[in-house]
Design an enzyme around this catalytic site. Structure first.
Site, PDB file in Angstrom:
ATOM      1  N   SER A 181       0.150   5.592   4.359  1.00  0.00           N
ATOM      2  CA  SER A 181      -0.044   4.912   3.082  1.00  0.00           C
ATOM      3  C   SER A 181       0.817   5.572   2.013  1.00  0.00           C
ATOM      4  O   SER A 181       1.929   6.058   2.301  1.00  0.00           O
ATOM      5  CB  SER A 181      -1.545   4.964   2.735  1.00  0.00           C
ATOM      6  OG  SER A 181      -1.797   4.325   1.517  1.00  0.00           O
ATOM      7  N   TYR A 214       4.603  -3.250  -3.227  1.00  0.00           N
ATOM      8  CA  TYR A 214       4.358  -2.018  -2.469  1.00  0.00           C
ATOM      9  C   TYR A 214       2.934  -1.509  -2.727  1.00  0.00           C
ATOM     10  O   TYR A 214       2.202  -1.181  -1.790  1.00  0.00           O
ATOM     11  CB  TYR A 214       5.396  -0.974  -2.876  1.00  0.00           C
ATOM     12  CG  TYR A 214       5.385   0.295  -2.062  1.00  0.00           C
ATOM     13  CD1 TYR A 214       5.729   0.285  -0.711  1.00  0.00           C
ATOM     14  CD2 TYR A 214       5.057   1.520  -2.639  1.00  0.00           C
ATOM     15  CE1 TYR A 214       5.742   1.458   0.043  1.00  0.00           C
ATOM     16  CE2 TYR A 214       5.066   2.702  -1.908  1.00  0.00           C
ATOM     17  CZ  TYR A 214       5.409   2.663  -0.566  1.00  0.00           C
ATOM     18  OH  TYR A 214       5.419   3.832   0.172  1.00  0.00           O
ATOM     19  N   LYS A 262      -0.033  -1.213   0.135  1.00  0.00           N
ATOM     20  CA  LYS A 262      -0.613   0.076   0.537  1.00  0.00           C
ATOM     21  C   LYS A 262      -2.123   0.099   0.257  1.00  0.00           C
ATOM     22  O   LYS A 262      -2.895   0.679   1.031  1.00  0.00           O
ATOM     23  CB  LYS A 262       0.104   1.231  -0.167  1.00  0.00           C
ATOM     24  CG  LYS A 262       1.549   1.446   0.317  1.00  0.00           C
ATOM     25  CD  LYS A 262       1.642   1.730   1.812  1.00  0.00           C
ATOM     26  CE  LYS A 262       3.044   2.162   2.235  1.00  0.00           C
ATOM     27  NZ  LYS A 262       3.196   2.339   3.693  1.00  0.00           N
TER      28      LYS A 262
HETATM   29  N1  NAP Z   1       9.338   8.992   1.260  1.00  0.00           N
HETATM   30  C1  NAP Z   1       8.310   9.042   0.412  1.00  0.00           C
HETATM   31  O1  NAP Z   1       8.365   9.733  -0.634  1.00  0.00           O
HETATM   32  C2  NAP Z   1       7.049   8.287   0.716  1.00  0.00           C
HETATM   33  C3  NAP Z   1       6.002   8.368  -0.210  1.00  0.00           C
HETATM   34  C4  NAP Z   1       4.826   7.685   0.051  1.00  0.00           C
HETATM   35  C5  NAP Z   1       4.701   6.949   1.207  1.00  0.00           C
HETATM   36  N2  NAP Z   1       5.746   6.865   2.086  1.00  0.00           N
HETATM   37  C6  NAP Z   1       5.531   6.083   3.303  1.00  0.00           C
HETATM   38  O2  NAP Z   1       5.964   6.831   4.431  1.00  0.00           O
HETATM   39  C7  NAP Z   1       6.389   5.951   5.469  1.00  0.00           C
HETATM   40  C8  NAP Z   1       7.757   6.350   5.962  1.00  0.00           C
HETATM   41  O3  NAP Z   1       8.663   6.280   4.872  1.00  0.00           O
HETATM   42  P1  NAP Z   1      10.051   7.044   4.825  1.00  0.00           P
HETATM   43  O4  NAP Z   1      10.163   7.596   3.455  1.00  0.00           O
HETATM   44  O5  NAP Z   1      10.211   7.920   6.012  1.00  0.00           O
HETATM   45  O6  NAP Z   1      11.032   5.787   4.883  1.00  0.00           O
HETATM   46  P2  NAP Z   1      12.428   5.524   5.597  1.00  0.00           P
HETATM   47  O7  NAP Z   1      13.222   6.778   5.717  1.00  0.00           O
HETATM   48  O8  NAP Z   1      13.030   4.378   4.880  1.00  0.00           O
HETATM   49  O9  NAP Z   1      11.994   5.081   7.065  1.00  0.00           O
HETATM   50  C9  NAP Z   1      11.318   3.885   7.269  1.00  0.00           C
HETATM   51  C10 NAP Z   1      11.278   3.574   8.746  1.00  0.00           C
HETATM   52  O10 NAP Z   1      10.619   2.314   8.917  1.00  0.00           O
HETATM   53  C11 NAP Z   1      11.452   1.454   9.691  1.00  0.00           C
HETATM   54  N3  NAP Z   1      11.253   0.066   9.317  1.00  0.00           N
HETATM   55  C12 NAP Z   1      11.357  -0.487   8.093  1.00  0.00           C
HETATM   56  N4  NAP Z   1      11.204  -1.818   8.163  1.00  0.00           N
HETATM   57  C13 NAP Z   1      10.982  -2.104   9.480  1.00  0.00           C
HETATM   58  C14 NAP Z   1      10.778  -3.306  10.202  1.00  0.00           C
HETATM   59  N5  NAP Z   1      10.805  -4.515   9.605  1.00  0.00           N
HETATM   60  N6  NAP Z   1      10.592  -3.236  11.539  1.00  0.00           N
HETATM   61  C15 NAP Z   1      10.594  -2.033  12.170  1.00  0.00           C
HETATM   62  N7  NAP Z   1      10.792  -0.869  11.541  1.00  0.00           N
HETATM   63  C16 NAP Z   1      10.991  -0.908  10.211  1.00  0.00           C
HETATM   64  C17 NAP Z   1      12.871   1.931   9.384  1.00  0.00           C
HETATM   65  O11 NAP Z   1      13.797   1.610  10.412  1.00  0.00           O
HETATM   66  P3  NAP Z   1      14.757   0.328  10.407  1.00  0.00           P
HETATM   67  O12 NAP Z   1      15.226   0.119   9.011  1.00  0.00           O
HETATM   68  O13 NAP Z   1      15.819   0.668  11.386  1.00  0.00           O
HETATM   69  O14 NAP Z   1      13.883  -0.780  10.894  1.00  0.00           O
HETATM   70  C18 NAP Z   1      12.670   3.439   9.339  1.00  0.00           C
HETATM   71  O15 NAP Z   1      12.722   3.983  10.641  1.00  0.00           O
HETATM   72  C19 NAP Z   1       6.307   4.546   4.867  1.00  0.00           C
HETATM   73  O16 NAP Z   1       5.086   3.953   5.227  1.00  0.00           O
HETATM   74  C20 NAP Z   1       6.328   4.802   3.374  1.00  0.00           C
HETATM   75  O17 NAP Z   1       5.723   3.758   2.642  1.00  0.00           O
HETATM   76  C21 NAP Z   1       6.907   7.513   1.856  1.00  0.00           C
END
Ligand code: NAP
Length: 263
Positions: free
Chosen positions: A145, A161, A165
């Site tokens: 989340s 978003y 979430k």
């Molecule tokens: N980074 C932060 O600060 C942060 C903060 C709060 C929450 N989050 C949460 O943490 C989680 C991971 O985020 P992250 O920061 O690691 O993001 P990220 O680096 O953008 O990675 C997202 C991953 O999800 C995959 N993805 C996106 N759309 C997809 C689809 N339609 N089908 C299959 N795979 C899909 C992407 O691969 P492809 O594009 O190749 O599909 C990628 O592997 C998410 O749920 C995000 O909301 C992150």
């Protein structure tokens, strides 16, 4: 120390980069077989190569390129994975932060897409793996989340978003109550501000579109070095995964002391 997940099979969505990749590496190193799912086959294979380099045997790694927004691809992926055996651990980590921008300008199709990837896909993948988990009397589902769910007003121009979430957390808590006593647990995880492609993408957006507040906040967090590494966040989640919590909202700031933070 992260728990020992030897003999388990974990399906991690969004395993091609960022937090999902770090989770896949952590689970692989903790003995689990890993199924890596995302759209980008290249990035999934990069994760696979990193796992191999860390000594995880090729037989324990499976790459399943899938667009989670596509109902048919999603069902086929779940069927193919389950044909090879039960999934013991499901981490619904993949998400989209789009569409960003003034709520009045959000197209219905873009909102639907966000709901599909961030809410419907986790729910449907969970439904696919649940029967096997229930038969085994053990299973772990974690829905990744965001802190925005606790303060939806804190991300102006991120309405979709925040909405997805909050919905994902409601789904998590409701299902956890339904599964109480089964041995299958469902929890949500707020990973903190993590230095990933998602954060970089937000920083690069036109402030006119996403709003100067959002743009400045994300750029300031990066410039001040307040983002944590994907490995740090993943370790906190994996520490919680060893416990028997059900219906909890875990947060990176309350990582169990047993979690090994690998920077
Ligand atoms: N980074 C932060 O600060 C942060 C903060 C709060 C929450 N989050 C949460 O943490 C989680 C991971 O985020 P992250 O920061 O690691 O993001 P990220 O680096 O953008 O990675 C997202 C991953 O999800 C995959 N993805 C996106 N759309 C997809 C689809 N339609 N089908 C299959 N795979 C899909 C992407 O691969 P492809 O594009 O190749 O599909 C990628 O592997 C998410 O749920 C995000 O909301 C992150």
């Amino acid at each position: 120390m992260t728990a020992d997940f030897a003999g388990k099979t974990a399906l991690i969505t969004g395993a091609g980069r960022g937090i999902g990749r770090a989770l896949a590496l952590g689970l692989g190193e903790a003995g689990s077989s890993v199924v890596l799912l995302a759209r980008s086959e290249t990035q999934l294979h990069e994760t696979r190569a990193l796992l191999l380099r860390r000594g995880v045997r090729a037989q324990r790694i499976r790459v399943v390129p899938t667009d989670l927004a596509n109902d048919q691809q999603r069902s086929q992926a779940a069927a193919a994975v389950l044909e090879a055996g039960r999934v013991d651990i499901l981490v619904n980590n993949a998400a989209t932060v789009e569409p960003l921008g003034a709520t009045l300008g959000i197209a219905a199709a873009d909102l639907r897409l966000a709901l599909e990837v961030n809410v419907v896909a986790p729910a449907m993948l969970t439904a696919a793996v649940l029967p096997g988990m229930l038969d085994a009397g053990w299973g772990r589902v974690v829905n990744v989340s965001s802190a925005v769910a606790t303060n939806p007003a804190g991300m102006v121009r991120g309405n979709a978003y925040a909405t997805t979430k909050a919905a994902l957390e409601a789904h998590t808590l409701n299902l956890a109550a339904e599964l109480r006593g089964t041995g299958v647990t469902v929890n949500a995880y707020r990973p903190g501000g993590v230095d990933t492609a998602m954060q970089a993408w937000i920083r690069q957006q036109d402030p006119e579109r996403i709003g100067t507040d959002l743009h400045e906040r994300f750029n300031k967090n990066f410039a001040e070095g307040s983002l944590i590494t994907p490995e740090h966040s993943a370790a906190a989640l994996l520490g919680h995964l060893a416990e028997d919590d059900n219906g909890a909202i875990w947060d990176v700031s309350t990582a169990p002391t047993s979690a090994t933070i690998a920077e």
